[in-house]
Design a protein around this motif. Sequence first.
Motif, short mmCIF file in Angstrom:
data_model
loop_
_atom_site.label_atom_id
_atom_site.label_comp_id
_atom_site.label_asym_id
_atom_site.label_seq_id
_atom_site.Cartn_x
_atom_site.Cartn_y
_atom_site.Cartn_z
N VAL A 65 0.88 -1.01 0.02
CA VAL A 65 -0.18 0.08 0.11
C VAL A 65 0.75 1.27 0.04
O VAL A 65 0.40 2.27 -0.49
CB VAL A 65 -1.00 -0.08 1.17
N ALA A 68 1.10 3.46 -3.01
CA ALA A 68 -0.11 4.15 -3.76
C ALA A 68 -0.65 5.33 -2.59
O ALA A 68 -1.34 6.15 -3.11
CB ALA A 68 -1.31 3.30 -3.51
N SER A 69 0.22 5.73 -1.50
CA SER A 69 -0.25 6.48 -0.83
C SER A 69 0.08 8.05 -1.27
O SER A 69 -0.77 9.05 -0.97
CB SER A 69 0.63 6.34 0.74
N TRP A 71 -0.27 8.97 -4.37
CA TRP A 71 -1.31 9.05 -5.40
C TRP A 71 -2.65 9.53 -4.72
O TRP A 71 -3.36 10.39 -5.13
CB TRP A 71 -1.34 7.93 -6.24
N LEU A 72 -2.84 8.68 -3.68
CA LEU A 72 -4.09 8.82 -2.72
C LEU A 72 -4.14 10.07 -2.06
O LEU A 72 -5.30 10.67 -2.28
CB LEU A 72 -4.53 7.77 -1.90
N ARG A 75 -4.82 12.90 -4.71
CA ARG A 75 -6.23 12.57 -5.21
C ARG A 75 -7.35 13.20 -4.41
O ARG A 75 -8.22 13.75 -4.67
CB ARG A 75 -6.39 11.31 -5.72
#
Length: 166
Positions: A65, A68-69, A71-72, A75
């Motif tokens: 995970v 992806a942190s 990008w999250l 976003r």
Amino acid sequence: MGDTRRRGADQRVVVAALFVATMFITIMDSTIVNVALPSIARDLGVASDSVDEIVISYLVSLAVVIPASGWLADRFGTRRVFLTALAVFTAASALCALADSLSQLVAFRILQGAGGGLLTPVGMAMLFHVYPPADRARAARILVVPTIIAPAVGPVLGGVLADQAS
């Protein structure tokens, strides 16, 4: 002007304290079950060599995970992602305590790792956002506390919980 400066200082203290606390629990959580694995295997009625999945599932989920942190956070916003990750981590921790089978416990540890994997990088982004560049190195020094203490506390707390609780 003084009120704005005080509010900024208060925000830095809150973010730093929250980040240290969440970093502490995510690091501690990677070690807390290690000494309790034989008890967990016995309680769940499985062979003691099959409970390694409990530790591995958390660590793999955590690692998967992390990329992806960023990008999250870009976003959805760092605050929203951080609070959601904290909620997921907390809920998954409660579910781990209620697990009736090895497969449930592994699934909940995966969920817990996903929440924990977001907490550290997003928390670091929040920490660096509230501190000006000149103070970031000093702010980063507070990370020594959970990094040193949590791995030592985890096994001790795990042992106490396995010995004193079901």
